[in-house]
Design an enzyme around this catalytic site. Sequence first.
Site, PDB file in Angstrom:
ATOM      1  N   HIS A 138       0.845  -1.280  -0.049  1.00 48.41           N
ATOM      2  CA  HIS A 138       0.037  -0.024  -0.067  1.00 48.41           C
ATOM      3  C   HIS A 138       0.804   1.250  -0.110  1.00 48.41           C
ATOM      4  O   HIS A 138       1.290   1.746   1.097  1.00 48.41           O
ATOM      5  CB  HIS A 138      -1.084   0.039   1.271  1.00 48.41           C
ATOM      6  CG  HIS A 138      -1.881   1.061   1.277  1.00 48.41           C
ATOM      7  ND1 HIS A 138      -3.285   0.839   1.991  1.00 48.41           N
ATOM      8  CD2 HIS A 138      -2.086   2.262   0.670  1.00 48.41           C
ATOM      9  CE1 HIS A 138      -3.848   2.098   1.858  1.00 48.41           C
ATOM     10  NE2 HIS A 138      -3.034   2.872   1.158  1.00 48.41           N
ATOM     11  N   HIS A 162       1.341   4.761  -2.225  1.00 46.58           N
ATOM     12  CA  HIS A 162       1.000   5.645  -3.514  1.00 46.58           C
ATOM     13  C   HIS A 162       2.435   6.205  -4.053  1.00 46.58           C
ATOM     14  O   HIS A 162       2.937   6.994  -3.271  1.00 46.58           O
ATOM     15  CB  HIS A 162       0.042   6.801  -3.076  1.00 46.58           C
ATOM     16  CG  HIS A 162      -1.287   6.237  -2.512  1.00 46.58           C
ATOM     17  ND1 HIS A 162      -2.320   5.951  -3.409  1.00 46.58           N
ATOM     18  CD2 HIS A 162      -1.355   5.680  -1.230  1.00 46.58           C
ATOM     19  CE1 HIS A 162      -3.376   5.506  -2.677  1.00 46.58           C
ATOM     20  NE2 HIS A 162      -2.906   5.248  -1.206  1.00 46.58           N
ATOM     21  N   HIS A 179      -9.224   0.794  -1.645  1.00 44.78           N
ATOM     22  CA  HIS A 179      -9.651   1.515  -0.372  1.00 44.78           C
ATOM     23  C   HIS A 179     -10.833   1.465   0.151  1.00 44.78           C
ATOM     24  O   HIS A 179     -11.770   1.779  -0.424  1.00 44.78           O
ATOM     25  CB  HIS A 179      -9.156   3.060  -0.137  1.00 44.78           C
ATOM     26  CG  HIS A 179      -7.678   3.053  -0.542  1.00 44.78           C
ATOM     27  ND1 HIS A 179      -6.807   2.926  -1.594  1.00 44.78           N
ATOM     28  CD2 HIS A 179      -6.728   4.080   0.169  1.00 44.78           C
ATOM     29  CE1 HIS A 179      -5.693   2.932  -1.577  1.00 44.78           C
ATOM     30  NE2 HIS A 179      -5.541   4.086  -0.471  1.00 44.78           N
ATOM     31  N   GLU A 239     -11.529   3.326   5.644  1.00 44.51           N
ATOM     32  CA  GLU A 239     -10.293   4.236   6.123  1.00 44.51           C
ATOM     33  C   GLU A 239     -11.225   5.282   6.888  1.00 44.51           C
ATOM     34  O   GLU A 239     -11.393   5.387   7.878  1.00 44.51           O
ATOM     35  CB  GLU A 239      -9.667   4.788   5.021  1.00 44.51           C
ATOM     36  CG  GLU A 239      -8.654   5.747   5.475  1.00 44.51           C
ATOM     37  CD  GLU A 239      -7.653   6.348   4.443  1.00 44.51           C
ATOM     38  OE1 GLU A 239      -8.150   6.454   3.428  1.00 44.51           O
ATOM     39  OE2 GLU A 239      -6.495   7.057   4.733  1.00 44.51           O
ATOM     40  N   ASP A 264       1.668   4.151   3.011  1.00 48.62           N
ATOM     41  CA  ASP A 264       0.689   4.707   2.286  1.00 48.62           C
ATOM     42  C   ASP A 264       1.313   6.003   1.528  1.00 48.62           C
ATOM     43  O   ASP A 264       1.474   5.806   0.424  1.00 48.62           O
ATOM     44  CB  ASP A 264      -0.228   5.268   3.399  1.00 48.62           C
ATOM     45  CG  ASP A 264      -1.415   5.616   2.715  1.00 48.62           C
ATOM     46  OD1 ASP A 264      -2.038   5.476   1.432  1.00 48.62           O
ATOM     47  OD2 ASP A 264      -2.415   6.076   3.569  1.00 48.62           O
ATOM     48  N   ASP A 265       1.561   7.052   2.029  1.00 47.12           N
ATOM     49  CA  ASP A 265       2.388   8.328   1.548  1.00 47.12           C
ATOM     50  C   ASP A 265       3.284   8.715   2.336  1.00 47.12           C
ATOM     51  O   ASP A 265       3.479   9.718   2.901  1.00 47.12           O
ATOM     52  CB  ASP A 265       1.346   9.347   1.224  1.00 47.12           C
ATOM     53  CG  ASP A 265       0.109   8.880   0.634  1.00 47.12           C
ATOM     54  OD1 ASP A 265       0.079   8.689  -0.838  1.00 47.12           O
ATOM     55  OD2 ASP A 265      -0.899   8.452   0.993  1.00 47.12           O
TER      56      ASP A 265
HETATM   57  N1  HPA Z   1      -6.664   7.442   1.236  1.00 42.39           N
HETATM   58  C1  HPA Z   1      -7.300   7.381   0.195  1.00 42.39           C
HETATM   59  N2  HPA Z   1      -6.825   8.145  -1.011  1.00 42.39           N
HETATM   60  C2  HPA Z   1      -5.353   8.054  -0.979  1.00 42.39           C
HETATM   61  C3  HPA Z   1      -4.790   7.928  -0.145  1.00 42.39           C
HETATM   62  C4  HPA Z   1      -5.303   7.462   1.390  1.00 42.39           C
HETATM   63  O1  HPA Z   1      -4.677   7.350   2.352  1.00 42.39           O
HETATM   64  N3  HPA Z   1      -3.286   8.191  -0.270  1.00 42.39           N
HETATM   65  C5  HPA Z   1      -3.448   8.807  -1.487  1.00 42.39           C
HETATM   66  N4  HPA Z   1      -4.683   8.755  -1.931  1.00 42.39           N
HETATM   67 ZN    ZN Z   2      -3.695   4.720   0.428  1.00 46.04          ZN
END
Ligand code: HPA
Ligand code: ZN
Length: 342
Positions: A15, A17, A195, A198, A276-277
């Site tokens: 996971h 991006h 996703h 969340e 994630d990021d």
């Molecule tokens: N959630 C949804 N979209 C996203 C995320 C995330 O954590 N990171 C980059 N796009």
């Molecule tokens: Zn994500």
Amino acid sequence: MPPAEQGPLPKAELHLHIEGTLEPELAFALAERNGVALPYATEDELRRAYSFEDLQSFLNLYYALMAVLRTEDDFTDLAHAYLARARHQGVRHAEIFFDPQAHTARGVPVGTVIGGLARALDTAQERYGISTRLIMCFLRDESADSALETFEAARPYLDRITAVGLDSAEVGHPPAKFAEVFALAREAGLKCVAHAGEEGPAGYVWQALDILGVDRIDHGVRCMEDERLVARLVAEQVPLTLCPLSNVRLRVIDDLAAHPLPAMLDAGLLVTVNSDDPAYFGGYVDDNFIAVREALGLDDATLRTLARNSFRASFLDEDTRARYLREVDAHEAAAPARRPGW
Ligand code: HPA
Ligand code: ZN
């Protein structure tokens, strides 16, 4: 032989991006190369903007900074920068998301994005010892038609793509909206992830399973609000790709010590830990492993379970998966005398 310095646990990152790995240094370098003005005078000033209220406030900055990504070289450089860091985090395999619509909307063709990323990924095994896959995500706050157009535009490149995914602002954009494009992706032989759970409710996880037919759920932390859903995810061993530092930064949970990860493991869920990021959330994947170890008091055996889960949950072929799992076992064999702080 003493166990000595083993380095981080071998792991897969599932996971991630790629646009979320854009560090301020590279953002400024690409802005200069492409003559793009950024609304921040310095890297420090940009870093100070990394204080988020929720998912949307993060996404606003995430999409704004992408303005610096214009050419194939930019995407190649971005992927190289991630892979170089990932190697030092113990990553052996990475399944990497990208957001084509965030680029095509700015006039950057999908072929430029995929071509640029692929150029870096083609050398990743040799240069970094990392196997890779690409996952093309649809932006759920764009229309279903836009997702269909994006899928058709990407058809010539599907041999480079392992799966489709679904990301961006979750609440108000349920998985069911994308039933048609996910059906096309499955027909084309692609895997599917989304996703869900969340910021959105557990009901979105049900939809991702039942309507999109996903092979994995990204995040999914809110499944814990629905016992029947947990039972389903456990029974089918549907992987969940958790992102603990992201959850704290986006205020999905109040603090790391309250993360449901241990309860999810206890329930028998197939959970993995991911970043994630990472440029925005304060850590790459091993930083997430270390953070949950510290905050939740996870022992070495639990961390190895998480590392094993990452390979079990991956889209690797069985031989490669088995080889990576043996690497985790070898790490285990040498591990007992290891001091904290690896
Ligand atoms: N959630 C949804 N979209 C996203 C995320 C995330 O954590 N990171 C980059 N796009
Ligand atoms: Zn994500």
